[in-house]
Design a protein around this motif. Sequence first.
Motif, PDB file in Angstrom:
ATOM      1  N   ASN A  50      27.607  19.897  53.195  1.00 49.49           N
ATOM      2  CA  ASN A  50      27.634  20.641  51.933  1.00 49.49           C
ATOM      3  C   ASN A  50      28.256  19.822  50.813  1.00 49.49           C
ATOM      4  N   LYS A  51      29.346  19.143  51.102  1.00 47.90           N
ATOM      5  CA  LYS A  51      30.001  18.288  50.110  1.00 47.90           C
ATOM      6  C   LYS A  51      29.062  17.165  49.676  1.00 47.90           C
ATOM      7  N   SER A  52      28.368  16.589  50.641  1.00 48.92           N
ATOM      8  CA  SER A  52      27.435  15.504  50.320  1.00 48.92           C
ATOM      9  C   SER A  52      26.260  16.009  49.501  1.00 48.92           C
ATOM     10  N   LYS A  53      25.753  17.184  49.828  1.00 48.77           N
ATOM     11  CA  LYS A  53      24.620  17.746  49.068  1.00 48.77           C
ATOM     12  C   LYS A  53      24.995  17.961  47.613  1.00 48.77           C
ATOM     13  N   LYS A  54      26.207  18.454  47.370  1.00 51.20           N
ATOM     14  CA  LYS A  54      26.665  18.636  45.989  1.00 51.20           C
ATOM     15  C   LYS A  54      26.739  17.296  45.265  1.00 51.20           C
ATOM     16  N   ALA A  55      27.281  16.283  45.950  1.00 55.61           N
ATOM     17  CA  ALA A  55      27.363  14.947  45.351  1.00 55.61           C
ATOM     18  C   ALA A  55      25.967  14.388  45.107  1.00 55.61           C
ATOM     19  N   MET A  56      25.069  14.582  46.060  1.00 53.01           N
ATOM     20  CA  MET A  56      23.696  14.095  45.901  1.00 53.01           C
ATOM     21  C   MET A  56      23.022  14.745  44.697  1.00 53.01           C
ATOM     22  N   ASP A  57      23.167  16.063  44.555  1.00 48.07           N
ATOM     23  CA  ASP A  57      22.582  16.771  43.405  1.00 48.07           C
ATOM     24  C   ASP A  57      23.119  16.219  42.093  1.00 48.07           C
ATOM     25  N   TYR A  58      24.422  15.978  42.042  1.00 51.79           N
ATOM     26  CA  TYR A  58      25.041  15.425  40.839  1.00 51.79           C
ATOM     27  C   TYR A  58      24.474  14.039  40.534  1.00 51.79           C
ATOM     28  N   ILE A  59      24.400  13.188  41.551  1.00 54.68           N
ATOM     29  CA  ILE A  59      23.915  11.811  41.364  1.00 54.68           C
ATOM     30  C   ILE A  59      22.454  11.811  40.934  1.00 54.68           C
ATOM     31  N   GLY A  65      18.515  10.316  37.727  1.00 49.34           N
ATOM     32  CA  GLY A  65      17.069  10.486  37.788  1.00 49.34           C
ATOM     33  C   GLY A  65      16.452   9.883  39.047  1.00 49.34           C
ATOM     34  N   ASN A  66      17.272   9.383  39.937  1.00 55.04           N
ATOM     35  CA  ASN A  66      16.817   8.744  41.176  1.00 55.04           C
ATOM     36  C   ASN A  66      16.932   9.753  42.317  1.00 55.04           C
TER      37      ASN A  66
END
Length: 127
Positions: free
Chosen positions: A26-35, A40-41
């Motif tokens: 879940n923490k990684s998914k939030k970071a991924m969404d932000y990135i 735009g990648n």
Amino acid sequence: MGIGKATCLALAKMNATIVMANRDENKSKKAMDYIISKSGNSKIHFIRLDLGDLESVANFVKQFKQMNLGLDVLINNAGCTVDLKHKRVTKQGYEHTIGVNYLGHYLLNMVIYYDWLISKVIDRWCC
């Protein structure tokens, strides 16, 4: 923003394909969404990895190899501190700080390096 997230963002802005590894999906998914929103990648992936569990390290490497992405850069950005109030051990029974900060990283790096080395030997001598 931490070093890992900032590094991933900078690499994403350079259009790199990124595999994020973390115990907490879940923490990684939030970071991924932000990135993804900032760069735009969308070439960002997640594989669960707990450096305090050597089985998790082995599973991470298997999953990473199945993705067939290759590897140009490996950034080791995980660690923990000693908790003097509570003795913690890894799944395999090692003192937690040693297990996470050293043994987990060592196994991850050595297995990936060994796989790369074998591929180079096969490319040069066998085929």
